[in-house]
Design a protein around this motif. Sequence first.
Motif, PDB file in Angstrom:
ATOM      1  N   LYS A 134       5.174   0.065   1.588  1.00 35.71           N
ATOM      2  CA  LYS A 134       4.681   0.425   3.176  1.00 35.71           C
ATOM      3  C   LYS A 134       4.866  -0.602   4.488  1.00 35.71           C
ATOM      4  O   LYS A 134       5.757  -1.735   3.635  1.00 35.71           O
ATOM      5  N   LYS A 172      -8.253   4.908  -4.308  1.00 33.09           N
ATOM      6  CA  LYS A 172      -8.053   4.570  -3.587  1.00 33.09           C
ATOM      7  C   LYS A 172      -6.442   5.029  -3.069  1.00 33.09           C
ATOM      8  O   LYS A 172      -5.803   3.566  -1.838  1.00 33.09           O
ATOM      9  N   GLU A 174      -2.898   4.785  -1.232  1.00 31.44           N
ATOM     10  CA  GLU A 174      -1.963   4.689  -0.130  1.00 31.44           C
ATOM     11  C   GLU A 174      -0.686   5.943  -0.433  1.00 31.44           C
ATOM     12  O   GLU A 174       0.300   4.774  -0.860  1.00 31.44           O
TER      13      GLU A 174
END
Length: 264
Positions: A134, A172, A174
């Motif tokens: 990311k 969780k 992403e």
Amino acid sequence: MDKISEESKQQKDRDELLKSKIKDKIKIAKNKNRYMETDFLDLREQEIVKNEIIKNKYQNTTLYGGHEKAERKVLIAYTEQYEYILENIYDEILKIIRIQNPKEYYQKYEHRTYLGELIKLGIKREKIGDIIVKENGADIICKSSISEFIASNINTLTRFQKSKITIENISKLEYNEPEKQKVNIIVQSMRLDSIIAELARTSRSKAQELIQQERVFVNFKEELRASIKIEENSYITIRGKGRFKINKILNNTRSGKIVVEIEK
């Protein structure tokens, strides 16, 4: 025995060992009324596992890697009592090491950077799943059994001394699917070395060196034969360069070269 024949024999032995491990995991799950999981499997190993499941009519098995498009997955064998709580099992089997880097390091590290640092810690590749890079860091999917070790030691590495490291449940994660880019390349022929030369932007002789250095995979299998013909819808992976899909042959140029559409 030449190098290619020896590699073929070694690969066959590895495949048979994988089949044996799968059989054992499924047998233990059934006999002990529990769930069992493998280490992470690459795409080629997953195909072997899928074929074994179909061939032997194994029940109550699933491949899971954290998200629908995951390339690396574990096989989970379970009994009927776990069928309706698989999501809870996922959180027990897999964890996320979430790395949040300081602003001065945003967009600085690539996939291979994170993987290389994990290898420095002595982590085996089969314990690590996909690495989701990311802007501000990465989500590293790993086996739960090593999550505490990674979280406790990754800050000892120079690159991540200032990073925030947390352990998160796999639920969780992403994940945003990366955009795929289609481009056309022009090759002399559909031989592997000719295509590698164009994908890696190098000479034919250098492409042959990449193949001999065991850095090239065709449909997720290591390939040492530079002369094999590549078909449409094949996947080619070049370590250090990326993965490419040979979508289709479009046409020929006036000089007889081949125009190929690829996806990278």
